[in-house]
Design a protein around this motif. Sequence first.
Motif, PDB file in Angstrom:
ATOM      1  N   GLN A 197       3.080  16.532 -46.441  1.00 32.03           N
ATOM      2  CA  GLN A 197       3.397  15.619 -47.250  1.00 32.03           C
ATOM      3  C   GLN A 197       3.859  14.532 -46.684  1.00 32.03           C
ATOM      4  OE1 GLN A 197       2.498  15.261 -50.487  1.00 32.03           O
ATOM      5  NE2 GLN A 197       1.327  17.195 -50.799  1.00 32.03           N
ATOM      6  N   LEU A 198       5.027  14.598 -45.838  1.00 30.59           N
ATOM      7  CA  LEU A 198       5.706  13.629 -45.062  1.00 30.59           C
ATOM      8  C   LEU A 198       4.771  12.711 -44.402  1.00 30.59           C
ATOM      9  CD1 LEU A 198       8.699  15.728 -43.981  1.00 30.59           C
ATOM     10  CD2 LEU A 198       8.658  14.028 -45.862  1.00 30.59           C
ATOM     11  N   SER A 199       3.746  13.039 -43.932  1.00 34.10           N
ATOM     12  CA  SER A 199       2.834  12.462 -43.121  1.00 34.10           C
ATOM     13  C   SER A 199       1.996  11.455 -43.856  1.00 34.10           C
ATOM     14  CB  SER A 199       1.978  13.429 -42.229  1.00 34.10           C
ATOM     15  OG  SER A 199       1.009  12.521 -41.463  1.00 34.10           O
ATOM     16  N   ILE A 200       1.486  11.964 -44.836  1.00 38.89           N
ATOM     17  CA  ILE A 200       0.538  11.061 -45.916  1.00 38.89           C
ATOM     18  C   ILE A 200       1.673   9.943 -46.531  1.00 38.89           C
ATOM     19  CG2 ILE A 200      -1.115  12.676 -46.122  1.00 38.89           C
ATOM     20  CD1 ILE A 200      -0.150  13.331 -48.873  1.00 38.89           C
ATOM     21  N   ASN A 201       2.661  10.367 -46.775  1.00 38.21           N
ATOM     22  CA  ASN A 201       3.537   9.429 -47.528  1.00 38.21           C
ATOM     23  C   ASN A 201       4.120   8.292 -46.292  1.00 38.21           C
ATOM     24  OD1 ASN A 201       3.748  10.624 -49.784  1.00 38.21           O
ATOM     25  ND2 ASN A 201       5.249  11.845 -49.520  1.00 38.21           N
ATOM     26  N   ILE A 233       0.453  20.538 -35.347  1.00 35.28           N
ATOM     27  CA  ILE A 233      -0.011  21.040 -36.845  1.00 35.28           C
ATOM     28  C   ILE A 233      -0.738  20.053 -37.550  1.00 35.28           C
ATOM     29  CG2 ILE A 233       1.519  21.589 -38.893  1.00 35.28           C
ATOM     30  CD1 ILE A 233       3.677  22.642 -37.071  1.00 35.28           C
ATOM     31  N   LEU A 234      -0.346  18.698 -37.618  1.00 39.73           N
ATOM     32  CA  LEU A 234      -1.168  18.044 -38.323  1.00 39.73           C
ATOM     33  C   LEU A 234      -2.679  17.810 -37.934  1.00 39.73           C
ATOM     34  CD1 LEU A 234       1.343  14.955 -38.867  1.00 39.73           C
ATOM     35  CD2 LEU A 234       0.659  16.558 -40.790  1.00 39.73           C
ATOM     36  N   LYS A 235      -3.123  17.981 -36.730  1.00 41.65           N
ATOM     37  CA  LYS A 235      -4.218  17.749 -36.341  1.00 41.65           C
ATOM     38  C   LYS A 235      -4.968  18.889 -36.375  1.00 41.65           C
ATOM     39  CE  LYS A 235      -3.701  13.775 -33.420  1.00 41.65           C
ATOM     40  NZ  LYS A 235      -3.912  13.477 -31.921  1.00 41.65           N
ATOM     41  N   ASN A 236      -4.462  20.218 -36.702  1.00 45.48           N
ATOM     42  CA  ASN A 236      -5.055  21.453 -36.378  1.00 45.48           C
ATOM     43  C   ASN A 236      -5.855  21.751 -37.715  1.00 45.48           C
ATOM     44  OD1 ASN A 236      -6.101  23.996 -35.773  1.00 45.48           O
ATOM     45  ND2 ASN A 236      -3.783  24.594 -35.110  1.00 45.48           N
ATOM     46  N   GLU A 237      -7.358  22.085 -37.584  1.00 45.69           N
ATOM     47  CA  GLU A 237      -8.013  22.210 -38.805  1.00 45.69           C
ATOM     48  C   GLU A 237      -7.791  23.813 -39.311  1.00 45.69           C
ATOM     49  OE1 GLU A 237      -9.579  24.198 -35.586  1.00 45.69           O
ATOM     50  OE2 GLU A 237      -9.263  21.893 -35.798  1.00 45.69           O
ATOM     51  N   PHE A 238      -7.136  24.588 -38.547  1.00 48.43           N
ATOM     52  CA  PHE A 238      -6.930  25.802 -39.048  1.00 48.43           C
ATOM     53  C   PHE A 238      -6.168  26.262 -40.120  1.00 48.43           C
ATOM     54  CE2 PHE A 238      -5.030  30.118 -38.629  1.00 48.43           C
ATOM     55  CZ  PHE A 238      -6.021  31.005 -37.704  1.00 48.43           C
ATOM     56  N   ILE A 275      -3.580  26.816 -45.873  1.00 47.28           N
ATOM     57  CA  ILE A 275      -2.233  26.421 -46.518  1.00 47.28           C
ATOM     58  C   ILE A 275      -2.308  25.093 -46.909  1.00 47.28           C
ATOM     59  CG2 ILE A 275      -0.020  25.740 -45.482  1.00 47.28           C
ATOM     60  CD1 ILE A 275      -0.100  28.119 -43.456  1.00 47.28           C
ATOM     61  N   VAL A 276      -3.223  24.209 -46.426  1.00 46.35           N
ATOM     62  CA  VAL A 276      -3.612  22.785 -47.009  1.00 46.35           C
ATOM     63  C   VAL A 276      -4.950  22.793 -47.307  1.00 46.35           C
ATOM     64  CG1 VAL A 276      -1.666  21.818 -45.679  1.00 46.35           C
ATOM     65  CG2 VAL A 276      -3.806  21.750 -44.762  1.00 46.35           C
ATOM     66  N   ASN A 277      -5.110  21.748 -48.414  1.00 51.31           N
ATOM     67  CA  ASN A 277      -6.719  21.821 -48.588  1.00 51.31           C
ATOM     68  C   ASN A 277      -7.192  20.573 -48.110  1.00 51.31           C
ATOM     69  OD1 ASN A 277      -6.008  19.276 -50.115  1.00 51.31           O
ATOM     70  ND2 ASN A 277      -5.354  20.287 -51.857  1.00 51.31           N
ATOM     71  N   ASP A 278      -8.593  20.423 -48.062  1.00 54.04           N
ATOM     72  CA  ASP A 278      -9.264  19.393 -47.016  1.00 54.04           C
ATOM     73  C   ASP A 278      -8.844  18.195 -47.424  1.00 54.04           C
ATOM     74  OD1 ASP A 278     -10.738  21.451 -45.766  1.00 54.04           O
ATOM     75  OD2 ASP A 278     -12.574  21.385 -47.257  1.00 54.04           O
ATOM     76  N   THR A 279      -8.511  17.991 -48.890  1.00 52.37           N
ATOM     77  CA  THR A 279      -8.274  16.349 -49.200  1.00 52.37           C
ATOM     78  C   THR A 279      -6.889  15.972 -48.499  1.00 52.37           C
ATOM     79  OG1 THR A 279      -9.258  16.686 -51.287  1.00 52.37           O
ATOM     80  CG2 THR A 279      -7.700  15.071 -51.042  1.00 52.37           C
ATOM     81  N   LEU A 280      -5.970  16.982 -48.609  1.00 57.40           N
ATOM     82  CA  LEU A 280      -4.634  16.626 -47.999  1.00 57.40           C
ATOM     83  C   LEU A 280      -4.629  16.513 -46.296  1.00 57.40           C
ATOM     84  CD1 LEU A 280      -1.633  16.407 -48.405  1.00 57.40           C
ATOM     85  CD2 LEU A 280      -1.446  19.088 -48.095  1.00 57.40           C
ATOM     86  N   PHE A 281      -5.616  17.381 -45.664  1.00 56.11           N
ATOM     87  CA  PHE A 281      -5.781  17.357 -44.360  1.00 56.11           C
ATOM     88  C   PHE A 281      -6.415  16.108 -43.907  1.00 56.11           C
ATOM     89  CE2 PHE A 281      -8.247  18.063 -40.429  1.00 56.11           C
ATOM     90  CZ  PHE A 281      -7.507  18.672 -39.713  1.00 56.11           C
ATOM     91  N   GLN A 285      -4.958  12.765 -41.442  1.00 51.92           N
ATOM     92  CA  GLN A 285      -5.724  12.411 -40.266  1.00 51.92           C
ATOM     93  C   GLN A 285      -6.020  10.734 -40.212  1.00 51.92           C
ATOM     94  OE1 GLN A 285      -6.030  14.813 -38.165  1.00 51.92           O
ATOM     95  NE2 GLN A 285      -5.491  15.851 -39.845  1.00 51.92           N
ATOM     96  N   LYS A 286      -6.252  10.172 -41.538  1.00 55.63           N
ATOM     97  CA  LYS A 286      -6.318   8.767 -41.810  1.00 55.63           C
ATOM     98  C   LYS A 286      -4.882   8.274 -41.295  1.00 55.63           C
ATOM     99  CE  LYS A 286     -10.082   8.992 -45.160  1.00 55.63           C
ATOM    100  NZ  LYS A 286     -10.405   8.776 -46.335  1.00 55.63           N
ATOM    101  N   ARG A 287      -3.733   8.758 -41.787  1.00 58.97           N
ATOM    102  CA  ARG A 287      -2.571   8.125 -41.613  1.00 58.97           C
ATOM    103  C   ARG A 287      -2.416   8.115 -40.066  1.00 58.97           C
ATOM    104  NH1 ARG A 287       0.659   4.771 -44.465  1.00 58.97           N
ATOM    105  NH2 ARG A 287       0.517   5.577 -46.929  1.00 58.97           N
ATOM    106  N   ILE A 288      -2.500   9.284 -39.441  1.00 63.93           N
ATOM    107  CA  ILE A 288      -2.266   9.377 -38.050  1.00 63.93           C
ATOM    108  C   ILE A 288      -3.212   8.174 -37.259  1.00 63.93           C
ATOM    109  CG2 ILE A 288      -2.828  10.729 -35.903  1.00 63.93           C
ATOM    110  CD1 ILE A 288      -2.403  13.432 -37.765  1.00 63.93           C
ATOM    111  N   GLU A 289      -4.661   8.123 -37.705  1.00 71.01           N
ATOM    112  CA  GLU A 289      -5.382   6.973 -36.894  1.00 71.01           C
ATOM    113  C   GLU A 289      -4.756   5.593 -37.036  1.00 71.01           C
ATOM    114  OE1 GLU A 289      -8.484   5.509 -34.802  1.00 71.01           O
ATOM    115  OE2 GLU A 289      -7.701   7.615 -34.795  1.00 71.01           O
ATOM    116  N   ALA A 290      -4.446   5.343 -38.535  1.00 69.95           N
ATOM    117  CA  ALA A 290      -3.927   4.102 -38.804  1.00 69.95           C
ATOM    118  C   ALA A 290      -2.683   3.788 -37.932  1.00 69.95           C
ATOM    119  CB  ALA A 290      -3.503   4.031 -40.314  1.00 69.95           C
ATOM    120  N   ARG A 291      -1.587   4.782 -37.828  1.00 70.48           N
ATOM    121  CA  ARG A 291      -0.470   4.426 -37.158  1.00 70.48           C
ATOM    122  C   ARG A 291      -0.911   4.346 -35.419  1.00 70.48           C
ATOM    123  NH1 ARG A 291       4.204   5.762 -39.194  1.00 70.48           N
ATOM    124  NH2 ARG A 291       5.258   5.954 -37.378  1.00 70.48           N
ATOM    125  N   ARG A 292      -1.860   5.085 -34.909  1.00 70.34           N
ATOM    126  CA  ARG A 292      -2.244   5.038 -33.698  1.00 70.34           C
ATOM    127  C   ARG A 292      -2.997   3.471 -33.435  1.00 70.34           C
ATOM    128  NH1 ARG A 292      -6.575   4.778 -30.582  1.00 70.34           N
ATOM    129  NH2 ARG A 292      -7.978   4.928 -32.519  1.00 70.34           N
TER     130      ARG A 292
END
Length: 508
Positions: A197-201, A233-238, A275-281, A285-292
Amino acid sequence: MIKKIEQSVSKIKILRVCAYVRVSTDSPDQLDSFQAQKKHYQSLIQANPSWTFVGIYSDEGISGTKTDRRFGLKEMMADARSGKIDLILAKSLSRFARNTVDTLTLIRELTKLGVFVRFEKENIDTSSLESELILSIVASLAEDESRSTSQNIKWSIEKKFKNGTYLPGYLPYGYCYVDNEIKVVPKEAEIVHTIYQLSINGKGSFRIAKELNQQSIPSPRNRAWSDSTILGILKNEFYTGDLLCQKTYTDEHFRRHRNQGEKAQYLIKNHHPAIVNDTLFNQAQKRIEARRKTKNQRNKTYPFTGMLRCAKCGANLKRRIHYSGEYSSIHWTCSEHLKSKDHCTQPSIAEQKIQWAFLTMLNKLMFASEQILSPLLELKAEEVEQKAEEKINELQMYLQDIAGQLQATDELKGKGLLNEKNFQKVKAELLQEHLRKTNELETLRKTRKKTHEKQAALEDLFLLAKKKESITDFDEDIWERFIDSAEVYERTTIIFYLKCGLILKEAL
């Protein structure tokens, strides 16, 4: 008359003796063997009046191929270097190390220190070896045995990948095993959900880690949270309930690599509770890529950054602004020249000159594309399809032939037509040749991949050239699209190294 003079007991050297024991798994059977080995060697050493018992050095549940993780072995080597050991006893070479290079490296160092090793199974005593031949042969066979065992384990694991029954040995934060089933740890799952949640925010991994540490929230290993842990944790599809198998793989030299397409991967959907649904995951990923991308743009402020080299000393050129009264101009200067003119005498180059040289080179190439690019395009394609493919097929057939020779050697040994000494020598030579050709094949495949990348860049350049439109203004995108690097010679010449493999010179 001959008089026998009895040996003086006081002159007999008392050897300081230790033993090294290891088991590679934590199974009950292996642990029983582990304890039995320790007891056996302690009794054996203490029963010999010419020996002083130094101790038992041991590694439990550690693979013989991983010398860097064997702390018992490291401790023993440290004591040997300190002069505390004269002789080491070991059950077999496979217990000591299953990598030929590691084995010989350890033995050579110990020999220089005046410390010798006795291997019980192979009946080898390094103090009496006149050469390393037999040691290297037996070590090669031990490595081959480990490789064979590894292949059997890999086959078993891959079978579980395919039928979806594979269970990972290590579970990420938020999960645990209960009766051999993967279960969610509720408190940890809440923290994982908070991280997403903190990441997508909009918060980065560093800020998230800082907040968790300030709140004294326990991390996966009860250490301080770090940005790399958060990203993991954020990149792990597990966490979506899926399991991606074979993210990494081990090569035949027991080195682990990240799987970037070299091996097949298996995605097992709905493998365990999410633990998280596909939408949140996906949002994370989009947030991480944008920051990168934003970070890369900050790191590479200018198109020439990191791409211009000094022809005199090889150093990178750095951007500088030159002022003259009311006017200013951008120049690129050798970084060694900036430190001292004695380091490099290369003068600075005006950025506008570099841009114009690039445009001139590109326009020449575009209008001569039929004469330069078309033949080159055909030539490159022919090289990729014929020469590389033929060589790869040739090496693959050669490796199959070696495998056949190894099998034939084993059969001859089994029928008693090849004695032990010759068997070990022939097999070691075949294994060495197999390793050499395998490395050659890997190098060729990498070269072929780079050639394909150059081919794609060449085709891209040809498509641009077909437009037959003169480019009058410097375009950063075109520069980054086609140029790998450039080398500046004084203020007279610049050499462009294109991504397609072309090297073109232009006047400044």
